[in-house]
Design an enzyme around this catalytic site. Sequence first.
Site, mmCIF file in Angstrom:
data_model
loop_
_atom_site.group_PDB
_atom_site.id
_atom_site.type_symbol
_atom_site.label_atom_id
_atom_site.label_comp_id
_atom_site.label_asym_id
_atom_site.label_seq_id
_atom_site.Cartn_x
_atom_site.Cartn_y
_atom_site.Cartn_z
ATOM 1 N N LYS A 1 5.375 6.098 7.574
ATOM 2 C CA LYS A 1 4.807 5.127 8.512
ATOM 3 C C LYS A 1 5.877 4.648 9.486
ATOM 4 C CE LYS A 1 1.437 3.087 5.337
ATOM 5 N NZ LYS A 1 1.021 1.858 4.639
ATOM 6 N N HIS B 1 0.799 -1.212 0.000
ATOM 7 C CA HIS B 1 0.000 0.000 0.000
ATOM 8 C C HIS B 1 0.842 1.278 0.000
ATOM 9 C CE1 HIS B 1 -2.677 -2.872 2.455
ATOM 10 N NE2 HIS B 1 -3.063 -2.922 1.192
ATOM 11 N N TYR C 1 0.520 0.952 13.331
ATOM 12 C CA TYR C 1 1.109 1.874 12.360
ATOM 13 C C TYR C 1 0.867 3.291 12.856
ATOM 14 C CZ TYR C 1 -0.664 -1.947 9.306
ATOM 15 O OH TYR C 1 -1.027 -3.138 8.743
#
Length: 184
Positions: free
Chosen positions: A72, A62, A132
């Site tokens: 992230k 992603h 995350y």
Amino acid sequence: MIFTPTPLSGSYLIHPSPRNDERGWFARVYDHKLFAEVGHNAEWVQMNHSLTRHAGTVRGMHFQYPPHAEIKLVRCIAGHVFDVIIDLRAGSPTLGEWFGAELSADNQAMMYVPQGFAHGFQTLAPDCEVTYSVSQYYAPEHESGIRYNDPLINIEWPLPVTDTSAKDGLHSYLDDETFIGIII
């Protein structure tokens, strides 16, 4: 905290330095000053938590397009996963290359994923939980992904892939026309 650069510039494996005593341990998982030393100055605006029930499952790969491209910080807090990043930065000497590392509750390692990277993981055990921290809010109109089995990237997943979401199974391949000229 120990920041170990990966072969893909700007990304890091991070290991907390736990302090142990008879009760267990305590560790910092984020320190603004230490992250700033490696160039991270963004604010974490959202924190996500996933549970994946079955070993062999892949979630990914992603990313979000600008202006919602995100950084992230990924951590496995239950079980263990093979965490993978792909460099999608236009002009990068490692464009299209991937790096993977095991993250687990036991090793406490975290993956720092800069903007311009796709991210995903494969569960290596049942009932894996991953957190995350992200620098941008989820923007569905800017989300995308690359197929986990893209032959140009050739990720070496540790286990046979047993499951993925229908949505992840429909992601494009890197050589697809949808990516030409729009790599982050």
